[in-house]
Design a protein around this motif. Structure first.
Motif, mmCIF file in Angstrom:
data_model
loop_
_atom_site.group_PDB
_atom_site.id
_atom_site.type_symbol
_atom_site.label_atom_id
_atom_site.label_comp_id
_atom_site.label_asym_id
_atom_site.label_seq_id
_atom_site.Cartn_x
_atom_site.Cartn_y
_atom_site.Cartn_z
ATOM 1 N N ILE A 48 0.854 -1.177 0.000
ATOM 2 C CA ILE A 48 0.000 0.000 0.000
ATOM 3 C C ILE A 48 0.892 1.229 0.000
ATOM 4 C CG2 ILE A 48 -1.766 1.298 1.267
ATOM 5 C CD1 ILE A 48 -2.849 -1.279 0.192
ATOM 6 N N ALA A 49 0.581 2.197 -0.822
ATOM 7 C CA ALA A 49 1.438 3.379 -0.941
ATOM 8 C C ALA A 49 0.780 4.608 -0.333
ATOM 9 C CB ALA A 49 1.761 3.653 -2.407
ATOM 10 N N SER A 50 1.591 5.439 0.294
ATOM 11 C CA SER A 50 1.168 6.765 0.746
ATOM 12 C C SER A 50 2.018 7.808 0.031
ATOM 13 C CB SER A 50 1.366 6.919 2.256
ATOM 14 O OG SER A 50 0.510 6.085 2.988
ATOM 15 N N LEU A 51 1.398 8.931 -0.279
ATOM 16 C CA LEU A 51 2.137 10.063 -0.807
ATOM 17 C C LEU A 51 2.586 10.908 0.380
ATOM 18 C CD1 LEU A 51 3.054 11.958 -3.119
ATOM 19 C CD2 LEU A 51 0.824 13.063 -2.936
ATOM 20 N N VAL A 52 3.874 11.178 0.494
ATOM 21 C CA VAL A 52 4.381 12.044 1.558
ATOM 22 C C VAL A 52 5.187 13.164 0.925
ATOM 23 C CG1 VAL A 52 4.448 10.145 3.225
ATOM 24 C CG2 VAL A 52 6.506 10.708 1.931
ATOM 25 N N VAL A 53 5.170 14.312 1.583
ATOM 26 C CA VAL A 53 5.906 15.471 1.092
ATOM 27 C C VAL A 53 6.835 15.955 2.195
ATOM 28 C CG1 VAL A 53 5.754 17.836 0.218
ATOM 29 C CG2 VAL A 53 4.022 16.162 -0.453
ATOM 30 N N ASP A 54 8.117 16.103 1.870
ATOM 31 C CA ASP A 54 9.120 16.614 2.798
ATOM 32 C C ASP A 54 9.542 18.012 2.362
ATOM 33 O OD1 ASP A 54 9.079 14.217 4.176
ATOM 34 O OD2 ASP A 54 10.778 13.375 3.089
ATOM 35 N N ASP A 55 9.582 18.930 3.328
ATOM 36 C CA ASP A 55 10.038 20.289 3.049
ATOM 37 C C ASP A 55 11.564 20.320 3.055
ATOM 38 O OD1 ASP A 55 9.908 23.186 2.815
ATOM 39 O OD2 ASP A 55 10.550 23.211 4.914
ATOM 40 N N ILE A 56 12.158 20.793 1.980
ATOM 41 C CA ILE A 56 13.612 20.807 1.847
ATOM 42 C C ILE A 56 14.251 21.739 2.874
ATOM 43 C CG2 ILE A 56 15.519 21.463 0.320
ATOM 44 C CD1 ILE A 56 13.770 20.534 -2.040
ATOM 45 N N ALA A 57 13.651 22.911 3.086
ATOM 46 C CA ALA A 57 14.263 23.912 3.965
ATOM 47 C C ALA A 57 14.324 23.460 5.422
ATOM 48 C CB ALA A 57 13.502 25.229 3.851
ATOM 49 N N SER A 58 13.237 22.844 5.904
ATOM 50 C CA SER A 58 13.169 22.463 7.320
ATOM 51 C C SER A 58 13.471 20.988 7.547
ATOM 52 C CB SER A 58 11.767 22.767 7.870
ATOM 53 O OG SER A 58 10.786 21.953 7.223
ATOM 54 N N ASP A 59 13.606 20.212 6.468
ATOM 55 C CA ASP A 59 13.785 18.761 6.557
ATOM 56 C C ASP A 59 12.674 18.132 7.392
ATOM 57 O OD1 ASP A 59 15.075 16.379 5.933
ATOM 58 O OD2 ASP A 59 16.280 16.397 7.766
ATOM 59 N N LYS A 60 11.452 18.605 7.169
ATOM 60 C CA LYS A 60 10.289 18.176 7.951
ATOM 61 C C LYS A 60 9.251 17.559 7.028
ATOM 62 C CE LYS A 60 6.715 20.236 10.947
ATOM 63 N NZ LYS A 60 6.218 21.524 11.519
ATOM 64 N N ARG A 61 8.628 16.470 7.483
ATOM 65 C CA ARG A 61 7.535 15.862 6.721
ATOM 66 C C ARG A 61 6.281 16.685 6.943
ATOM 67 N NH1 ARG A 61 7.962 9.813 5.568
ATOM 68 N NH2 ARG A 61 9.471 10.877 4.246
ATOM 69 N N ILE A 62 5.719 17.248 5.874
ATOM 70 C CA ILE A 62 4.634 18.202 6.021
ATOM 71 C C ILE A 62 3.298 17.697 5.490
ATOM 72 C CG2 ILE A 62 6.155 20.210 6.030
ATOM 73 C CD1 ILE A 62 5.536 20.633 3.075
ATOM 74 N N TYR A 63 3.303 16.532 4.824
ATOM 75 C CA TYR A 63 2.046 16.050 4.250
ATOM 76 C C TYR A 63 2.112 14.547 4.076
ATOM 77 C CZ TYR A 63 -1.852 15.470 0.984
ATOM 78 O OH TYR A 63 -3.008 15.058 0.381
ATOM 79 N N GLU A 64 0.983 13.878 4.343
ATOM 80 C CA GLU A 64 0.896 12.445 4.104
ATOM 81 C C GLU A 64 -0.542 12.082 3.768
ATOM 82 O OE1 GLU A 64 2.063 8.146 6.150
ATOM 83 O OE2 GLU A 64 2.627 10.043 7.126
ATOM 84 N N ALA A 65 -0.714 11.309 2.721
ATOM 85 C CA ALA A 65 -2.052 10.878 2.310
ATOM 86 C C ALA A 65 -1.981 9.459 1.767
ATOM 87 C CB ALA A 65 -2.615 11.808 1.229
ATOM 88 N N PRO A 66 -2.681 8.507 2.413
ATOM 89 C CA PRO A 66 -2.621 7.115 1.947
ATOM 90 C C PRO A 66 -3.388 6.907 0.651
ATOM 91 C CG PRO A 66 -4.179 7.329 3.752
ATOM 92 C CD PRO A 66 -3.514 8.669 3.602
#
Length: 244
Positions: free
Chosen positions: A21-39
């Motif tokens: 099962i895949a989730s889409l995740v988005v990491d912010d380059i500037a803060s190195d923080k995961r900012i979004y996740e959607a299965p």
């Protein structure tokens, strides 16, 4: 019925289905923080392998551990089988049927936070989806977690305690011979984003500047208006992703 000994010699190797099962995740380059996740709502792949006899004790040992398991935890407990499991996952990852770029338009509203993009889209004659693909860059796939089906753990527990004899146990496990996965592997389709308005504007001009006749000849004041438009958009996205 008497409980079973700790060695599980009666337990044979078993064919087990693994659902990816895949989730889409988005990491912010500037803060190195995961900012979004959607299965994803659908599986992306399934494979079957024969687990060694040790699978039984591995499942029982994980009885009280919360699900899902980080892949490193699963790896430790299923060490006898992990090389085969990992190779099958990597076979999919090396040639995925789904990429983050494919998925991004499906999450348009969530990713853009309801921000009105009409002005930017009209200015450059592009769609919101094209802006998404410009902002969010595919950064590959990572193995995230594993979930063991609750009934597998329950059946092993009943057998181990003596509530199930061997016939009961095999009967209860038959459902997992009918394409009902014993394990669900969570994969992350990773995208990265740099929420910098100057970088964003530069990318817009580089990719879509040809759509705007005379863009290179804009007066300073007009260019500042365009820059401000991008800055407002980026500020809205940062707020939406909890970066402000």
């Amino acid at each position: 019925m008497a409980g079973l000994d700790s060695d599980t010699q009666q337990i044979e190797p078993i064919n087990a289905d693994f659902q990816l099962i895949a989730s889409l995740v988005v990491d912010d380059i500037a803060s190195d923080k995961r900012i979004y996740e959607a299965p994803s709502t659908e599986e992306v792949d399934t494979f079957t392998i024969e687990l060694q006899k040790s699978w039984f004790n591995s499942v029982f040992a994980l009885k009280g551990v919360g699900q899902p398991l980080k892949y490193e935890v699963f790896e430790d407990f299923f060490s006898d089988d992990i090389s085969n499991i990992t190779s099958m996952i990597m076979r999919y990852c090396s040639n995925p049927s789904l990429t983050a770029d494919d998925e991004l338009p499906n999450y348009e509203d969530a990713l853009l936070g309801g921000v009105n993009l009409d002005s930017i889209c009209e200015y450059f004659s592009i769609s919101a989806s094209e802006i998404l693909k410009l902002l969010f860059v595919d950064d590959g796939i990572e193995i995230d977690s594993v979930t063991i089906h609750d009934e597998v753990i329950e059946n092993v527990d009943y057998y181990k305690s003596g509530e199930f004899d061997e016939e009961d146990f095999k009967g209860a496990m038959k459902v997992f011979n009918q394409n009902c996965p014993m394990f669900e592997i969570g994969l992350n389709l990773v995208s990265k984003v740099l929420l910098d308005h100057e970088d964003f504007l530069g990318n817009l001009i580089r990719e879509y500047g040809d759509n705007v006749p005379g863009l290179d000849e804009l007066e300073d004041a007009e260019y500042e208006k365009l820059e401000h438009l991008c800055e407002v958009f980026m500020t809205s996205l940062k707020a939406n992703f909890g970066l402000l």
